[in-house]
Design an enzyme around this catalytic site. Structure first.
Site, PDB file in Angstrom:
ATOM      1  N   SER A  77      26.989  35.569 -38.997  1.00 11.31           N
ATOM      2  CA  SER A  77      25.520  35.633 -39.058  1.00 11.31           C
ATOM      3  C   SER A  77      25.128  37.074 -39.390  1.00 11.31           C
ATOM      4  CB  SER A  77      24.978  35.235 -37.682  1.00 11.31           C
ATOM      5  OG  SER A  77      23.625  35.617 -37.525  1.00 11.31           O
ATOM      6  N   TYR A 106      24.122  34.715 -28.704  1.00  9.27           N
ATOM      7  CA  TYR A 106      24.334  34.371 -30.116  1.00  9.27           C
ATOM      8  C   TYR A 106      24.978  35.558 -30.841  1.00  9.27           C
ATOM      9  CZ  TYR A 106      23.384  32.462 -34.772  1.00  9.27           C
ATOM     10  OH  TYR A 106      23.520  31.970 -36.047  1.00  9.27           O
TER      11      TYR A 106
HETATM   12  P1  NDP Z   1      22.295  23.181 -38.189  1.00  6.55           P
HETATM   13  O1  NDP Z   1      21.651  23.055 -36.854  1.00  6.55           O
HETATM   14  O2  NDP Z   1      21.701  22.497 -39.351  1.00  6.55           O
HETATM   15  O3  NDP Z   1      23.823  22.762 -38.104  1.00  6.55           O
HETATM   16  C1  NDP Z   1      24.621  22.992 -36.989  1.00  6.55           C
HETATM   17  C2  NDP Z   1      25.723  21.980 -37.014  1.00  6.55           C
HETATM   18  O4  NDP Z   1      26.642  22.214 -35.944  1.00  6.55           O
HETATM   19  C3  NDP Z   1      25.209  20.567 -36.880  1.00  6.55           C
HETATM   20  O5  NDP Z   1      25.714  19.841 -37.972  1.00  6.55           O
HETATM   21  C4  NDP Z   1      25.783  20.070 -35.562  1.00  6.55           C
HETATM   22  O6  NDP Z   1      26.178  18.723 -35.688  1.00  6.55           O
HETATM   23  C5  NDP Z   1      26.995  20.975 -35.371  1.00  6.55           C
HETATM   24  N1  NDP Z   1      27.336  21.196 -33.978  1.00  6.55           N
HETATM   25  C6  NDP Z   1      26.645  21.924 -33.065  1.00  6.55           C
HETATM   26  N2  NDP Z   1      27.272  21.906 -31.882  1.00  6.55           N
HETATM   27  C7  NDP Z   1      28.383  21.142 -32.047  1.00  6.55           C
HETATM   28  C8  NDP Z   1      29.430  20.735 -31.189  1.00  6.55           C
HETATM   29  N3  NDP Z   1      29.489  21.122 -29.907  1.00  6.55           N
HETATM   30  N4  NDP Z   1      30.414  19.946 -31.686  1.00  6.55           N
HETATM   31  C9  NDP Z   1      30.374  19.540 -32.978  1.00  6.55           C
HETATM   32  N5  NDP Z   1      29.418  19.892 -33.844  1.00  6.55           N
HETATM   33  C10 NDP Z   1      28.416  20.680 -33.378  1.00  6.55           C
HETATM   34  O7  NDP Z   1      22.376  24.760 -38.424  1.00  6.55           O
HETATM   35  P2  NDP Z   1      22.838  25.670 -39.643  1.00  6.55           P
HETATM   36  O8  NDP Z   1      23.340  24.871 -40.770  1.00  6.55           O
HETATM   37  O9  NDP Z   1      21.741  26.627 -39.840  1.00  6.55           O
HETATM   38  O10 NDP Z   1      24.047  26.465 -38.953  1.00  6.55           O
HETATM   39  C11 NDP Z   1      25.387  26.368 -39.369  1.00  6.55           C
HETATM   40  C12 NDP Z   1      26.099  27.649 -38.967  1.00  6.55           C
HETATM   41  O11 NDP Z   1      25.517  28.748 -39.655  1.00  6.55           O
HETATM   42  C13 NDP Z   1      25.989  27.977 -37.477  1.00  6.55           C
HETATM   43  O12 NDP Z   1      27.197  28.516 -37.032  1.00  6.55           O
HETATM   44  C14 NDP Z   1      24.879  29.013 -37.444  1.00  6.55           C
HETATM   45  O13 NDP Z   1      24.971  29.844 -36.322  1.00  6.55           O
HETATM   46  C15 NDP Z   1      25.159  29.751 -38.739  1.00  6.55           C
HETATM   47  N6  NDP Z   1      24.034  30.521 -39.244  1.00  6.55           N
HETATM   48  C16 NDP Z   1      22.875  29.932 -39.676  1.00  6.55           C
HETATM   49  C17 NDP Z   1      21.859  30.704 -40.191  1.00  6.55           C
HETATM   50  C18 NDP Z   1      20.603  30.135 -40.725  1.00  6.55           C
HETATM   51  O14 NDP Z   1      19.712  30.899 -41.128  1.00  6.55           O
HETATM   52  N7  NDP Z   1      20.434  28.832 -40.783  1.00  6.55           N
HETATM   53  C19 NDP Z   1      21.947  32.170 -40.241  1.00  6.55           C
HETATM   54  C20 NDP Z   1      23.197  32.676 -39.760  1.00  6.55           C
HETATM   55  C21 NDP Z   1      24.188  31.882 -39.279  1.00  6.55           C
HETATM   56  P3  NDP Z   1      25.680  17.585 -34.626  1.00  6.55           P
HETATM   57  O15 NDP Z   1      24.194  17.712 -34.585  1.00  6.55           O
HETATM   58  O16 NDP Z   1      26.184  16.319 -35.201  1.00  6.55           O
HETATM   59  O17 NDP Z   1      26.377  17.934 -33.357  1.00  6.55           O
END
Ligand code: NDP
Length: 255
Positions: free
Chosen positions: A145, A158
């Protein structure tokens, strides 16, 4: 897809691949020919992602798992290996955020974020490593991130998890280079996903502040991650390991 970016015959696990940035990366890998295992907890979202990926002409399966749970991760890796036959690429992308200052964050919330964002990468990488090694090499991509670099008053756990991801990436890159496994991190800027849609509701003016602070003048889109994920999954990046590459429209170089 021809040449050094071709992923035909490869199998990739994308945690959190059922939406957001994970789905953007999975689409890139699918377009390059890889079979994809989408890992998440929400079965409806995973089913829709599998249909999207299969529509690109590759095999795709959904595996329901909690990436913060050791037994669940072990079962997930076993299922991918048995259903798709091998594992070449692991993308540790699943993540979550609870926005609170350090003095208000509860221990359970701290643990949930560290377990979901950081311990998950350790569990998945450790579980997948034997399969990658047995293939003579492979690729691991961890998602950090901007808070791998910067501080923020609302993100103590985070930021700790995402700073940890970069150092974990470097440790694994050193350890597994002799096995021809390259381990790199991607550091997304502000990307339009469910995660940041929630943040935009919580924080007045966030949308415009991101636009003003990002040299490219826009929020990132999930499809902005297709190319970097394909590069870091492909033979084109065989001498690239231990890096942490911002994909942020210039956010991290803006004075
Ligand atoms: P989303 O919330 O769209 O996606 C997060 C995903 O993680 C979901 O598909 C969810 O699936 C899965 N997930 C969460 N917890 C679990 C778990 N315990 N077990 C299995 N799956 C899990 O967020 P983003 O696409 O934005 O985030 C993706 C990554 O990018 C993350 O690591 C986030 O920290 C990082 N990020 C995002 C940024 C942004 O601006 N969007 C900026 C910087 C980093 P389900 O709901 O099916 O559990």
């Amino acid at each position: 897809m021809a040449g050094r970016f071709d992923l035909s015959g490869k199998v990739a696990i994308v945690t959190g691949g059922n939406g957001g940035i994970g789905l953007g990366m999975a689409r890139g890998l699918a377009d390059a020919g890889a079979a994809i295992a989408v890992v998440g907890r929400n079965e409806a979202k995973s089913g829709a992602a599998v249909a999207d990926l299969a529509g690109r002409g590759v095999r795709a399966i959904a595996v329901t798992a909690d990436v913060s749970n050791k037994d669940s991760v072990a079962a997930m890796v076993e299922r991918v290996a048995s259903e798709l036959g091998r594992i070449d690429i692991l993308i540790n992308n699943a993540g979550m955020s609870i926005r609170k200052p350090p003095d208000q964050l509860e221990l359970e919330e701290w643990r949930e974020m560290i377990d979901t964002n950081l311990t998950s990468a350790f569990l998945c990488s450790k579980a997948a490593y034997p399969a990658l090694k047995a293939n003579g090499g492979g690729k691991i991509i961890n998602i950090g991130s901007m808070l791998s670099i910067f501080g923020a008053s609302f993100a103590p756990a985070y930021a700790a998890s995402k700073g940890g991801i970069v150092q974990y990436t470097r440790a694994c890159a050193c350890a597994w280079a002799p096995d021809n496994i390259q381990v790199n991190a991607i550091l997304p800027g502000w990307i339009d996903t469910d995660l940041t849609r929630a943040a935009r509701k919580q924080i007045d003016g966030l949308h415009d502040r991101v636009l003003a602070r990002t040299p490219s003048g826009r929020w990132g889109d999930i499809d902005d991650f297709a190319g970097i994920a394909t590069f870091l999954s492909s033979p084109a990046s065989d001498f690239v390991t231990g890096t942490a590459i911002p994909v942020d429209g210039g956010y991290s170089i803006m004075a």
